[in-house]
Design a protein around this motif. Structure first.
Motif, PDB file in Angstrom:
ATOM      1  N   UNK A  39       3.333  -8.822 -15.639  1.00  0.00           N
ATOM      2  CA  UNK A  39       2.677  -7.557 -15.297  1.00  0.00           C
ATOM      3  C   UNK A  39       3.413  -6.425 -16.009  1.00  0.00           C
ATOM      4  N   UNK A  40       2.718  -5.757 -16.889  1.00  0.00           N
ATOM      5  CA  UNK A  40       3.338  -4.703 -17.684  1.00  0.00           C
ATOM      6  C   UNK A  40       3.147  -3.319 -17.076  1.00  0.00           C
ATOM      7  N   UNK A  41       2.281  -3.218 -16.104  1.00  0.00           N
ATOM      8  CA  UNK A  41       2.082  -1.931 -15.457  1.00  0.00           C
ATOM      9  C   UNK A  41       0.957  -1.974 -14.445  1.00  0.00           C
ATOM     10  N   UNK A  42       0.841  -0.904 -13.671  1.00  0.00           N
ATOM     11  CA  UNK A  42      -0.244  -0.738 -12.705  1.00  0.00           C
ATOM     12  C   UNK A  42      -1.155   0.349 -13.236  1.00  0.00           C
ATOM     13  N   UNK A  43      -2.387   0.006 -13.541  1.00  0.00           N
ATOM     14  CA  UNK A  43      -3.317   0.988 -14.079  1.00  0.00           C
ATOM     15  C   UNK A  43      -3.911   1.858 -12.977  1.00  0.00           C
ATOM     16  N   UNK A  44      -4.184   1.236 -11.819  1.00  0.00           N
ATOM     17  CA  UNK A  44      -4.808   1.985 -10.728  1.00  0.00           C
ATOM     18  C   UNK A  44      -4.578   1.255  -9.406  1.00  0.00           C
ATOM     19  N   UNK A  45      -4.734   1.993  -8.322  1.00  0.00           N
ATOM     20  CA  UNK A  45      -4.645   1.428  -6.974  1.00  0.00           C
ATOM     21  C   UNK A  45      -5.756   2.067  -6.148  1.00  0.00           C
ATOM     22  N   UNK A  46      -6.697   1.242  -5.690  1.00  0.00           N
ATOM     23  CA  UNK A  46      -7.861   1.738  -4.978  1.00  0.00           C
ATOM     24  C   UNK A  46      -7.812   1.352  -3.497  1.00  0.00           C
ATOM     25  N   UNK A  47      -8.308   2.230  -2.675  1.00  0.00           N
ATOM     26  CA  UNK A  47      -8.484   1.990  -1.239  1.00  0.00           C
ATOM     27  C   UNK A  47      -7.165   1.755  -0.506  1.00  0.00           C
ATOM     28  N   UNK A  48      -6.100   2.297  -1.033  1.00  0.00           N
ATOM     29  CA  UNK A  48      -4.789   2.137  -0.389  1.00  0.00           C
ATOM     30  C   UNK A  48      -4.757   2.784   0.987  1.00  0.00           C
ATOM     31  N   UNK A  49      -5.348   3.977   1.114  1.00  0.00           N
ATOM     32  CA  UNK A  49      -5.272   4.704   2.388  1.00  0.00           C
ATOM     33  C   UNK A  49      -5.926   3.918   3.523  1.00  0.00           C
ATOM     34  N   UNK A  50      -7.032   3.265   3.232  1.00  0.00           N
ATOM     35  CA  UNK A  50      -7.755   2.527   4.268  1.00  0.00           C
ATOM     36  C   UNK A  50      -7.200   1.120   4.498  1.00  0.00           C
ATOM     37  N   UNK A  51      -6.759   0.477   3.430  1.00  0.00           N
ATOM     38  CA  UNK A  51      -6.419  -0.943   3.517  1.00  0.00           C
ATOM     39  C   UNK A  51      -4.925  -1.240   3.495  1.00  0.00           C
ATOM     40  N   UNK A  52      -4.086  -0.276   3.081  1.00  0.00           N
ATOM     41  CA  UNK A  52      -2.659  -0.542   2.964  1.00  0.00           C
ATOM     42  C   UNK A  52      -2.330  -1.223   1.657  1.00  0.00           C
ATOM     43  N   UNK A  53      -1.040  -1.325   1.363  1.00  0.00           N
ATOM     44  CA  UNK A  53      -0.614  -1.858   0.067  1.00  0.00           C
ATOM     45  C   UNK A  53      -1.009  -3.315  -0.138  1.00  0.00           C
ATOM     46  N   UNK A  54      -0.903  -4.141   0.908  1.00  0.00           N
ATOM     47  CA  UNK A  54      -1.168  -5.579   0.745  1.00  0.00           C
ATOM     48  C   UNK A  54      -2.635  -5.867   0.472  1.00  0.00           C
ATOM     49  N   UNK A  55      -3.539  -5.106   1.118  1.00  0.00           N
ATOM     50  CA  UNK A  55      -4.967  -5.390   1.011  1.00  0.00           C
ATOM     51  C   UNK A  55      -5.685  -4.516  -0.012  1.00  0.00           C
ATOM     52  N   UNK A  56      -5.025  -3.486  -0.498  1.00  0.00           N
ATOM     53  CA  UNK A  56      -5.671  -2.574  -1.444  1.00  0.00           C
ATOM     54  C   UNK A  56      -6.043  -3.293  -2.735  1.00  0.00           C
TER      55      UNK A  56
END
Length: 226
Positions: A147-164
């Motif tokens: 994994x060279x990077x994280x491009x985006x993270x969606x739905x973190x607020x609703x689902x949390x880090x594990x489920x986002x």
């Protein structure tokens, strides 16, 4: 096709063509390049049950859905440090997989342990998709190196880090093993059948045990597998 040389080792795009997938055989070892997104029960419930619009252009951006929980740290500047990714068992997501294929156009489902033969026949084959399984336990850090990077993270607020829904930039990420191919053949099913055919030999000449623990037997028909 001559398989005498053993499984092939393949670099595969996360937006593979039909021809790319057709070249794969169960047991082949795959490393991935491109964007991979994570989606598991939280994402599936939002998309498949609640009808929420997907936050990505799928499958154009990525056709690779990883069933996993990234081990990530959120830094003060909002960036992420990701040390590992831990795959989770895919059979738990069977109830959503058909609708997910319709919504996402996924061609690669990645996870731990495979899915059922019925899932492969009814959902994977009609959608031109295959399953890639992780290799044993303790490989999360090894996969994380790809994994060279994280491009985006969606739905973190609703689902949390594990489920986002994480969108990961992968380069030579692996190894993964082809568990199901475009015809719905399963590596695990094939190998389990081979083991079952020879299992009777294990019991040849054994005598009934005087004392037994729960689940212990000398009759293969009484085997308890958990």
């Amino acid at each position: 096709m001559d398989r005498s040389a053993g499984p092939k080792r393949i670099r595969l795009s996360t937006t593979p063509s039909r021809e790319d997938l057709a070249r794969l055989r169960i047991g082949d070892v795959v490393h991935l390049d491109g964007l991979i997104y994570t989606a598991r029960e939280g994402v599936y419930m939002r998309a498949c049950e609640q009808g929420d619009a997907l936050p990505m252009d799928l499958p154009h951006e990525s056709a690779a859905n990883f069933h996993c929980s990234p081990a990530a740290t959120v830094e003060a500047d909002g960036s992420f440090t990701m040390g590992a990714v831990t795959a989770t068992a895919s059979f738990r997501f069977s109830k959503w997989i058909g609708e997910w294929f319709r919504l996402s156009g996924a061609k690669l489902i990645i996870g731990k342990g495979g899915m059922t033969s019925a899932d492969y026949r009814e959902h994977f084959v009609p959608n031109g998709a295959i399953y890639l399984t992780t290799v044993g336990y303790g490989t999360g850090a090894l996969l994380g190196r790809g994994i060279k990077g994280v491009k985006a993270l969606h739905w973190r607020e609703d689902l949390g880090l594990a489920q986002a829904m994480w969108v990961l930039e992968a380069e030579n990420m692996g190894p993964f093993i082809v568990e199901s191919d475009l015809e719905g053949n399963s590596l695990f099913e094939r190998e389990n059948e081979r083991i079952s055919q020879n299992l009777a030999r294990v019991y040849e000449g054994t005598k009934p045990a005087v004392l037994r623990r729960f689940g212990e037997t000398d009759d293969r028909s009484d085997e308890l597998i958990g």
